[in-house]
Design a protein around this motif. Structure first.
Motif, PDB file in Angstrom:
ATOM      1  N   GLU A 114      -7.743  -1.581  -3.171  1.00 41.82           N
ATOM      2  CA  GLU A 114      -7.223  -1.668  -1.803  1.00 41.82           C
ATOM      3  C   GLU A 114      -6.732  -0.308  -1.313  1.00 41.82           C
ATOM      4  N   ARG A 115      -6.075   0.421  -2.194  1.00 44.49           N
ATOM      5  CA  ARG A 115      -5.583   1.761  -1.847  1.00 44.49           C
ATOM      6  C   ARG A 115      -6.760   2.698  -1.548  1.00 44.49           C
TER       7      ARG A 115
ATOM      8  N   GLY B  45       0.812  -1.214   0.000  1.00 39.72           N
ATOM      9  CA  GLY B  45       0.000   0.000   0.000  1.00 39.72           C
ATOM     10  C   GLY B  45       0.841   1.257   0.000  1.00 39.72           C
TER      11      GLY B  45
ATOM     12  N   ARG C  60      -8.279   1.816   1.818  1.00 38.87           N
ATOM     13  CA  ARG C  60      -7.453   2.330   2.923  1.00 38.87           C
ATOM     14  C   ARG C  60      -7.656   3.826   3.101  1.00 38.87           C
ATOM     15  N   GLN C  61      -7.692   4.550   1.981  1.00 38.94           N
ATOM     16  CA  GLN C  61      -7.895   5.999   2.064  1.00 38.94           C
ATOM     17  C   GLN C  61      -9.281   6.321   2.619  1.00 38.94           C
TER      18      GLN C  61
ATOM     19  N   ASP D 222      -5.479  -0.790  -6.758  1.00 48.16           N
ATOM     20  CA  ASP D 222      -6.162   0.511  -6.698  1.00 48.16           C
ATOM     21  C   ASP D 222      -7.361   0.464  -5.755  1.00 48.16           C
TER      22      ASP D 222
END
Length: 163
Positions: free
Chosen positions: A149-150, A47, A153-154, A147
């Protein structure tokens, strides 16, 4: 060399098919190497991996796939020049690129005695491009998952900041 100046259609098909088999074998070995290289690089993606680094990985793999196709088309052009079917490597390579991509511009043509080679080159291009597309779909699936997963997380960070 007389047999090659006016070949029997069967000879034409055999020579074309043998060259196509070599080209497809080279493509398979190349695709496998590129895919292994991508997978070795991808296992290090986290990440925290910067987006520019992911983009460079994608660009490198696309470049390698393109280089593989250029090498394969050179494998087709070489016997055309060696057997004097097309007079120059430049013209032979242009003809092969036209056929391999199924563009079919006809700026360079083969003698009538060798005209079956063009469709065989096109068959190999269709097959190898299809194989390349499947590898690109696999690569882009990995990018899409990263993308997502990112983004998750954001989203989690934004939700935690709002609480």
């Amino acid at each position: 060399m007389d047999e090659l100046s006016a070949p029997h259609p069967l000879l034409e098909i055999i020579l074309g098919t043998l060259t196509m088999i070599v080209v497809i074998f080279v493509h398979g070995a190349g695709i496998r190497t590129i895919n292994r290289r991508f997978n070795r690089a991808w296992i290090h993606v986290t990440g925290a991996t910067p987006l520019w680094r992911l983009n460079m990985l994608l660009a490198a793999n696309i470049g390698l796939l393109a280089a593989l196709h250029f090498a394969e088309t050179l494998l087709w052009a070489t016997p055309l020049v060696f057997l004097q079917i097309v007079p120059s490597l430049r013209d032979a390579y242009y003809f092969v690129l036209e056929s391999y991509t199924t563009l079919g511009d006809d700026a360079v043509t083969l003698p009538d005695e060798w005209r079956l080679i063009g469709p065989i080159i096109a068959m190999s291009g269709l097959f190898t491009f299809g194989w390349t597309v499947s590898v690109l779909v696999s690569i882009m699936t990995a990018f899409g998952k990263a993308d997502r997963e990112r983004a998750e997380r954001q989203k989690g960070l934004v939700s935690a900041d709002n609480e």
